[in-house]
Each structure stands twice: as C-alpha cells, then as structure tokens.
Design a protein around this motif. Structure first.
Motif, short mmCIF file in Angstrom:
data_model
loop_
_atom_site.label_atom_id
_atom_site.label_comp_id
_atom_site.label_asym_id
_atom_site.label_seq_id
_atom_site.Cartn_x
_atom_site.Cartn_y
_atom_site.Cartn_z
N UNK A 91 0.84 -1.19 0.00
CA UNK A 91 0.00 0.00 0.00
C UNK A 91 0.88 1.25 0.00
N UNK A 92 0.31 2.38 -0.42
CA UNK A 92 1.13 3.60 -0.52
C UNK A 92 1.61 4.15 0.82
N UNK A 93 0.84 3.94 1.91
CA UNK A 93 1.27 4.48 3.21
C UNK A 93 0.66 3.65 4.34
N UNK A 94 1.06 4.00 5.57
CA UNK A 94 0.62 3.25 6.76
C UNK A 94 -0.86 3.43 7.07
N UNK A 98 -3.59 0.58 8.53
CA UNK A 98 -4.39 0.74 9.75
C UNK A 98 -5.87 0.62 9.44
N UNK A 99 -6.30 1.18 8.30
CA UNK A 99 -7.69 1.12 7.86
C UNK A 99 -8.11 -0.33 7.64
N UNK A 104 -10.75 -5.55 9.44
CA UNK A 104 -10.66 -6.96 9.82
C UNK A 104 -11.19 -7.19 11.24
N UNK A 105 -10.83 -6.32 12.17
CA UNK A 105 -11.28 -6.47 13.55
C UNK A 105 -12.78 -6.29 13.69
N UNK A 193 -15.25 2.84 2.12
CA UNK A 193 -15.23 3.95 1.16
C UNK A 193 -13.84 4.57 1.06
N UNK A 194 -13.09 4.51 2.19
CA UNK A 194 -11.75 5.09 2.21
C UNK A 194 -10.67 4.10 1.78
#
Length: 417
Positions: A91-94, A98-99, A104-105, A193-194
């Motif tokens: 992915x492009x960034x952290x 996190x998203x 998943x959680x 959506x993000x």
C-alpha cells in the motif's frame, strides 16, 4: 603404709591415668580421621548435556518486491503458507494498513455478534446445555494454553464468547446486541469507502513456512551444502538481518531442518544416530533431534542434528546458544578421587561343558569401611561428571556399591591389589 610404697603407688596410678588419656585421645583421633576420609554413597541426579553455538541450516528462498510502498503481511513469522496464499500486500502508506486492520477487527466482531443473535441459535439454546458447553470449551482453552497451541486458542476463545453471550441473552431479556451490530455496519461502510486496492500482491508459489526477514546466509547454509560446513564457518556466523528495502521475507521449504555446531566429543559421548533433546535460549520449548553426522575429533568436532519442528522464536534467528541434552541419570554419587581398580578372581562355569575355570578380572570400584574391615565394591558407571561419577544400583548383587556405604577417600593404597 610405708612412705616408699605410697610413692610407688602414686607413680603407678599416674602412669595408668596418662596411658588412659593417651588411648582415649588416640581413639578420638582415629575416629575423626576415619570420618574425614570417608563419604556416604547417596543417590544423585545428573543431566548429560553440552552447550554450543548452534547454526540453523534450512532450504530458504528469498521473496522480494519492487521496494515502493508499505508492506501489509498476511501471515506471521513461522506461519504455514499454501500454494497461492497471500504473503503480503503493498500500500502507498501506513494509513491504509491501519484502515484495513480496523476493517478486519470489526468484521470479526460482527461475525461473532451475528452468530450470537441468530434466531436459530437462540431458539435451540437451553441453559443447562449451554452451561455444559461453556465448561467444556473452557477446559479446551486451558489445554490449548498449556500445549502452546495458539492457533486453536483463538477459535476456542471465540466459541467461549459466543456461548457466554448466548447464555446471557436467554437468561436476561434486557440484553440485546442489535444496536451494536448496526453501529459496526455503519463503521465498516465508512472504512470501505476510504479503502484503496493494493499496488502489489505477493503470493507464495508453493507450500512453505514464512519468515519476514533475510540475513544473507540463505545460500550458504542450505541443506545441500551441509557436508561442507566447517567449524570455522560456524564460528564466523553472526545473527544479523540484511538491510534490503526490496525484501519481503523468505520461504522455508519442508519440515526437516538442521542445527550445526562445534562440540567437545573427545570422550566419544555422542554418536551418529543418537536421539537427543535440544533446548534453546530464546524459547521454553524443547525440540527432539537426531545426530546425523559428527566430523572431526577432540574438542572441535562438527556435529549435525536433524529436526522437524518449527516455532516463532526459532525462525527469528540464524544462530543461538543451544543445550544438547542426551539424557538424565540417577545413581550413587562416587567422588572421582575415590575410584580404584582391584583384580578379582572369579569362578566361571562353561554352560556347554560344565567345566569350572578361574578368571581374574580387573574391576573398577571403591573401597568401603565395613565396621573395622576395609572391603572392595565394584561400581557400574552410568554418568561421568567433572569430579564425580554416578554408579547404577545393583540391589541383588552385594559385590557392587550399595546405598549408604562409607566410601573411603584416603588411606586405601595398602588395600589395592
């Protein structure tokens, strides 16, 4: 009484008293000297083991990617992959990682809540049956914890949560998770959506174990090179990680792997084919192993051990301190300085002819104090320490050392034959 006779009587009495004191002192001295020169034969335990620097030899293949972006791993170190399994996504960034982790959680929590609120589950659930299921699942959870079966612990924990929550709902009408389910669905819709698609997906091309680092020794310590590993190579290995931004990790093929080390085998304590146990400095787990090769002699023998068990701690290293445990022994403890040799004549009867013959054998043993007598007792050495040995117990053979015998340490030279 005549004065002269009185003087003689006094002199004789004094002489007798002096002799009595001398004899008494002599007895005390000899008693103490005898006590200080003997030691009781007592039971003791010992473990035959050696410590050495162990180097791990495995068939490993380095996995790389473009080096652009942040890796999100789909498998933990030491985890098993199947052919086509996702190792990592890029992915492009952290923030995206996190998203995805939050998605998943929340998805896992939603699945559990839907299972609890399922009408079929609630209609068929009975308090007595649920109580029995909760008790059984709890026992399974404790068993998995004791066996360090962490993969199964997760599923057992989820089952216990479902059972406890279901029991709470059917015994208390005010308990309801409907609103929580609605809130999670709303959160998931916003997070999705993000979300963005990964720029790269790294997959495994075969079944293998995975480790998320490389150390630069992958080609040097392969199984095909095991016959060429030298003591010098082992001593020069360092437990470091290679600095390469393109590395995803490495795949480890097969269940079998090896530990190579340098030990002192001058006493020939270890042989090819011996089954042993390995203990490692970074994990409480022990690993069963077999000695497959020993090269060299003296204090610098290269030893190769075959293993077939992995865990997280072991795959995190190329080398570490290893304790090689051959076995545990229990026997009579004998000081090494007390061991003597004695030639004993024995009558042997030939089983076929019935003819008796006398054979003289030089036995290893110790001298013991048996009352006022000094006698020789054989020992059967099962373990050798630095300054002592352990002798096996022969309860039905009085010619061997027995429990509580007084082993003589000094003053036995004149008794040796």
């Amino acid at each position: 009484m005549h004065p002269e006779k009185n003087i003689v009587s006094k002199i004789l009495r004094n002489i007798v008293l002096i002799l009595f004191v001398v004899v008494f002192i002599s007895i005390i001295y000899n008693f103490r000297n005898r006590e200080s020169a003997t030691v009781s034969a007592l039971m003791a335990d010992a473990t035959a083991s050696k410590e050495f620097k162990g180097v791990f030899v495995r068939d490993e293949t380095i996995v790389t990617y473009s080096g652009t972006g942040i890796l999100s791993y789909g498998v933990s170190d030491g985890g098993r992959l199947g052919s086509g399994s996702v190792i990592a996504e890029v992915y492009p960034d952290d923030s995206q990682i996190s998203n995805n982790r939050e998605i998943q959680q929340l998805t896992k929590e939603l699945d559990i809540l839907n299972k609890i609120q399922n009408p079929g589950t609630l209609e068929s659930a009975q308090p007595a049956n649920l109580s029995a299921s909760i008790e059984e699942t709890y026992r399974n959870l404790v068993y998995c914890r004791d066996m360090r079966d962490y993969d199964t612990i997760s599923s057992e924990k989820d089952d216990l949560l479902v059972q406890l929550s279901t029991y709470q709902i059917i015994t208390d009408d005010s308990v309801d998770f409907t609103q929580r389910i609605l809130d999670i669905n709303n959160q998931l819709n916003q997070l999705k959506l993000a979300s963005v698609s990964p720029s790269e997906i790294i997959t495994s091309d075969r079944s293998a174990y995975f480790v998320s680092y490389c150390d630069g020794f992958e080609d040097k310590f392969k199984k095909e090179n095991i016959d060429s590993i030298t003591a010098e190579m082992i001593k020069n290995v360092q437990d470091v990680r290679a600095d390469d931004s393109r590395v995803v990790g490495k795949l480890i093929d097969g269940y079998e792997w090896y530990v190579a080390g340098v030990i002192d085998n001058s006493r020939k304590e270890y042989e090819i084919g011996d089954r042993v146990t390995l203990s490692f400095e970074t994990t409480a787990d022990t690993i069963d192993a077999e000695i497959t090769d020993i090269r060299g002699s003296g204090s610098s023998s290269v030893i190769i051990l075959s293993c077939s068990e992995f865990n997280y701690e072991l795959v995190q290293h190329r080398c570490m301190n290893v304790e090689l445990i051959k076995g545990s022994y229990t026997g009579l403890k004998v000081p090494r300085e007390a061991i003597r040799f004695c030639r004993i004549e024995e009558k042997i009867t030939d089983e076929e002819t019935g003819i008796d013959s006398v054979v003289t054998t030089n036995y290893k043993g110790v001298y013991i104090q048996e009352g006022e007598q000094v006698e020789f007792r054989k020992i059967d050495v099962i373990y050798e320490g630095n300054d002592y040995v352990l002798s096996a117990v022969h309860e039905n053979d009085k010619s061997y050392l027995s429990l509580y015998d007084d082993i003589m340490i000094e003053g036995v030279k004149k008794h040796e034959q």
